[in-house]
Design an enzyme around this catalytic site. Structure first.
Site, PDB file in Angstrom:
ATOM      1  N   CYS A  86      57.555  27.023  -3.683  1.00 47.88           N
ATOM      2  CA  CYS A  86      57.611  26.846  -4.991  1.00 47.88           C
ATOM      3  C   CYS A  86      58.814  27.558  -5.440  1.00 47.88           C
ATOM      4  O   CYS A  86      59.395  27.306  -6.652  1.00 47.88           O
ATOM      5  CB  CYS A  86      56.485  27.338  -5.959  1.00 47.88           C
ATOM      6  SG  CYS A  86      54.990  26.262  -5.671  1.00 47.88           S
ATOM      7  N   HIS A 339      55.641  21.797 -13.182  1.00 46.65           N
ATOM      8  CA  HIS A 339      56.409  22.422 -11.965  1.00 46.65           C
ATOM      9  C   HIS A 339      56.662  21.540 -10.984  1.00 46.65           C
ATOM     10  O   HIS A 339      56.094  21.482  -9.898  1.00 46.65           O
ATOM     11  CB  HIS A 339      55.448  23.426 -11.490  1.00 46.65           C
ATOM     12  CG  HIS A 339      55.688  24.232 -10.258  1.00 46.65           C
ATOM     13  ND1 HIS A 339      57.272  24.261 -10.003  1.00 46.65           N
ATOM     14  CD2 HIS A 339      55.172  24.986  -9.430  1.00 46.65           C
ATOM     15  CE1 HIS A 339      57.247  25.337  -9.054  1.00 46.65           C
ATOM     16  NE2 HIS A 339      56.183  25.553  -8.542  1.00 46.65           N
TER      17      HIS A 339
END
Length: 395
Positions: A86, A339
């Site tokens: 991420c 996200h």
């Protein structure tokens, strides 16, 4: 440790960010093209041919540099695709900055994009490579939910007060996102609604978790000495740090999930590069990786903004609110944006681009000194963390 500030400073001279959300009518090509051309347009009208090299951040929406060359209709350019869970967006930015600072290229771009909604990605399960079967198999919310009881035990804080701070973080970030036209969720949510939501993992409810979204963002990077050729308001890079832990936390009986050591290590390195000795007073605003509300809570301590065991109180006192002493996730954070993995790190830097140019509208922070971006991948005990520090003053 031999980590140093860039020998040749660099600056961002153009940036763009798409709207984030469930973009069913657009594919990853559309998003990458919009972000890339938007960034070039804000850099004095540069064209794609003026860019010497590209770094593309994407976790699951494409492989190789061809993911970018095809939609941009370019060829014979060095395009490197990077992935670091991420933290992929920040990793694309970091490597692009190094390429300019080294003297290898004059004008480069960092581009990050992800199309998750079409892939069925839920965020509950983390992609993993084949292994020997010994690593625990847990969802991301489950792993981050363990911060709450661990933090409570370590510092003797009732879980109810930690939950109250988590509710405040969700309320704050949704309130900030309601003021951002690019956010996925643009609605303020009352604390009563957040607190009453049913739990899905430990103390975490849906309001404690970031969403799943599509989106892209891009930056144009040049040497600092050349920045004013392209814009009268460049964003200068003061620090780039990355820390990867041992990845053994989930198998270590001594690890208790109450800290994110990789975030602290990357922050220490970044502060040394930028010459920052008191981040709690020298950092004016921060974008941090609020994948879950307890993550943001603990990060306030890992980044040196709050004393150990005191972040929950600082959160409830409003220190990190939009009008607080150190606004955190003033653009709405992952909580409001969702996200899209390859884009998130660059989306965070885009808020700094707006803030230091005085273009953040009602979210504008008055006279910021340093801005910090913290972007991480993995889970507690199994983490990579990137910290970037920027300002409108040349290093």
């Amino acid at each position: 440790m031999g980590s140093h500030a860039l020998a040749t400073p660099v600056a961002v001279v153009g940036m763009a960010c798409t709207n984030f959300g469930e973009l069913w009518d657009r594919n990853v090509d559309d998003l990458l093209v919009e972000a890339t051309h938007g960034a070039l347009g804000s850099a004095g009208g540069l064209g794609v041919d003026d860019v010497d090299a590209f770094w593309l951040g994407s976790m699951i929406s494409g492989v190789s540099g061809l993911t970018l060359t095809r939609p941009l209709n370019i060829s014979h350019k060095p395009v490197t695709r990077v992935e670091n869970m991420c933290a992929t967006g920040s990793e694309a930015f970091r490597n692009a900055c190094y390429a300019v600072s080294s003297g290898a290229y004059d004008v480069v771009m960092a581009v990050g994009g992800e199309k998750l909604k079409d892939a069925g990605y839920s965020g509950l399960e983390m992609p993993s490579v084949p292994n020997d079967g010994t690593p625990p198999v847990l969802s991301a919310p489950a792993m981050y939910s363990m911060i709450v009881p661990a933090y409570a035990r370590r510092y003797g804080v009732p879980e109810e007060q930690i939950k109250e701070a988590m509710t405040h973080i969700a309320w704050k970030n949704h309130g900030n996102g309601a003021r951002n036209p690019r956010a996925q969720f643009r609605k303020e949510v009352p604390k009563e609604t957040i607190a009453a939501a049913p739990t899905l993992a430990g103390r975490l409810s849906v309001f404690d978790c970031s969403g799943v979204a599509d989106g892209a963002a891009a930056a144009v990077i040049v040497r600092a000495e050349d920045a004013l050729k392209y814009t009268d308001k460049p964003l200068y890079v003061h620090a780039l740090a990355l820390d990867a832990g041992s990845g053994t936390g989930r198998n270590d009986s001594d690890y208790d999930y109450s800290d994110l050591a990789e975030a602290a290590a990357s922050a220490r390195t970044a502060y040394a590069q930028a010459g920052i000795t008191d981040p709690a007073t020298e950092i004016s605003l921060a974008e941090v990786h609020d994948c879950f509300t307890p993550t943001e809570l603990v990060l306030m301590e890992e980044l040196g903004f709050s004393e150990r065991g005191k972040a929950w109180r600082d959160v409830l006192d409003g220190r990190y609110d939009r009008d607080g002493a150190l606004p955190v996730n003033i653009d709405g954070g992952l909580k409001s944006f969702g996200h899209p993995i390859g884009a998130s790190g660059l989306r965070m830097i885009f808020e700094m681009w707006l803030q230091f140019r005085g273009e953040a509208g009602e979210r504008q922070v008055a006279d910021p000194r340093f801005g910090l971006v913290q972007n991480q991948g993995g889970s507690p005990g199994d983490l990579v963390s990137a910290v970037t520090i920027v300002s409108d003053r040349r290093p």
